[in-house]
Design an enzyme around this catalytic site. Structure first.
Site, mmCIF file in Angstrom:
data_model
loop_
_atom_site.group_PDB
_atom_site.id
_atom_site.type_symbol
_atom_site.label_atom_id
_atom_site.label_comp_id
_atom_site.label_asym_id
_atom_site.label_seq_id
_atom_site.Cartn_x
_atom_site.Cartn_y
_atom_site.Cartn_z
ATOM 1 N N GLY A 99 0.795 -1.224 0.000
ATOM 2 C CA GLY A 99 0.000 0.000 0.000
ATOM 3 C C GLY A 99 0.829 1.276 0.000
ATOM 4 C CB CYS A 123 15.034 -2.156 4.696
ATOM 5 S SG CYS A 123 13.680 -1.850 3.582
#
Ligand code: PLP
Length: 382
Positions: free
Chosen positions: A197, A322
């Site tokens: 999303g 990340c």
């Protein structure tokens, strides 16, 4: 003034997404599994979101499974197949997202064999490499559609044709590709596809896995049997509704949006090349998302440059969000065989539909100043 050139890390939700999520929380807050009218209203919203996500991918609603994001969808696809077979061989690339690589390393410990295909200098893996790696016990190929660090677009449709009648499943992590290029599960010939999303102007903490009818996955979560028994747990309704709206708007708007992002990138790149010596692009520019740019600057540490850029109001990132904060160079750029200075100097700029040509020019100016400062510091230190 703040300029956001980190749209591959996350995107700003569309206002329509936020509004739909708020309405879900305040008004349509029933449990979609309940049989009364509150439940039915929630179920209708869930079904609509499933149709919207299916519509974006040219999939049937019944082939869409909602998850907590791209990471969980990758885990569900890879571990869900592996656990059905118990043993066997998996093919992936060495430049996948950590979610895919993490699953593969875990499965190696469980006794599975994994081939990690290396990319070329442009960050591309070929269908011929996949073909050469196939074994009689190959279960699954997992190859990302577009890379998150260098934007390279992998030949997934070609791999799909290669595997069509070989009984080997094909999964693609399309988190970076959705909304930036055509993503049609029929054209790609994939059995499973991951999306998230928050990479398509939707909410964080929600994603979906497309699973072609007939593909049998081992559930990852046991419980009440939601998501056709594959993913138990009461649905994240605000997130799912928000994802549905983001999918609908992405389907309508992506061609104009990505062409805008591409214009901004091209303008930024041209300005940087005009203003900064010793600047190189990492990866090829041809089979690449128009919204991605990854560059290294001679005699400049990427981490220091990011800090200076942030102080000057420009948000970019090192490799992937990340792995930033860690000192190791990017596994993607390393696999592409780049020289040491390019690994240390790499910065990713990723553009979105809200960015402007004016921002591109301003950011290039700021970048040129910061590179100059860092080079002067380095010079006086030495
Ligand atoms: C961001 C990203 C993911 C992870 O998605 P989340 O929803 O943040 O868990 C997986 N794959 C790729 C290529 C990504 O860019």
């Amino acid at each position: 003034m703040r300029i956001y050139f980190d749209n591959s890390a996350t995107t700003r939700p569309y206002p329509e997404v936020a509004e739909a999520m708020q309405a879900c929380l305040l008004e349509n807050w029933g449990n979609p599994s309940a049989i009364h009218s509150f439940g039915r209203d929630a179920y209708d919203a869930l079904s609509q979101a499933r149709e919207q996500v299916g519509g974006l991918l040219n999939a049937e609603p019944g082939e869409v499974y909602f998850t907590s994001g791209g990471t969980e969808a990758d885990n569900l696809a890879i571990l869900g197949v592996a656990e059905r077979f118990q043993r066997g061989h998996i093919i992936t690339s060495s430049i996948e997202h950590a979610a895919v690589l993490g699953c593969c390393r875990y499965l190696e410990k469980q006794g599975f064999a994994v081939s990690y295909l290396p990319p070329d200098q442009d960050g591309l893996v070929s269908a011929a490499q996949v073909e050469a790696a196939l074994r009689p016990d190959t279960l699954l190929v997992s190859l990302m559609l577009a890379n998150n660090e260098v934007g390279s677009i992998q030949p997934v449709a070609e791999v799909g044709r290669l595997l069509a009648d070989r009984g080997v499943l094909l999964h693609t992590d399309a988190v970076q590709a959705v909304g930036k290029m055509p993503v049609d599960v029929q054209d790609l010939g994939v059995d499973m596809l991951t999306l998230s999303g928050h990479k398509i102007n939707g909410p964080k903490g929600v994603g979906a896995l497309y699973v072609r009818h007939g593909v049998d996955l081992q559930p990852r979560l046991w419980g009440g049997g939601q998501e056709r028994r594959i993913r138990s747990g009461t649905e994240n309704m605000p997130g799912i509704v928000g994802l549905g709206v983001a999918a609908r708007l992405t389907r309508e708007r992506w061609p104009q949006q990505v062409s805008r992002a591409g214009q901004v990138r091209d303008c930024f790149l041209a300005e940087v090349q005009r203003l900064v010596d010793g600047a190189v692009v990492n990866g090829g520019l041809v089979r690449r998302l128009p919204s991605n740019l990854n560059m290294s600057f001679q005699d400049v540490e990427g981490a220091a440059l990011l800090l200076f850029l942030d102080l000057a109001g420009v948000a970019a990132s090192a490799a992937s969000a990340c792995s930033s904060g860690r000192a190791e160079p990017s596994h993607v750029l390393q696999a592409m065989g780049l020289a040491e200075w390019r690994l240390r100097g790499a910065v990713r700029f990723s553009f979105g539909w809200e960015n402007t040509l004016d921002e591109a020019r301003q950011a290039a100016q700021i970048l040129a100043e910061q590179v100059k400062l860092l080079r002067r510091d380095k010079h006086t230190e030495g």
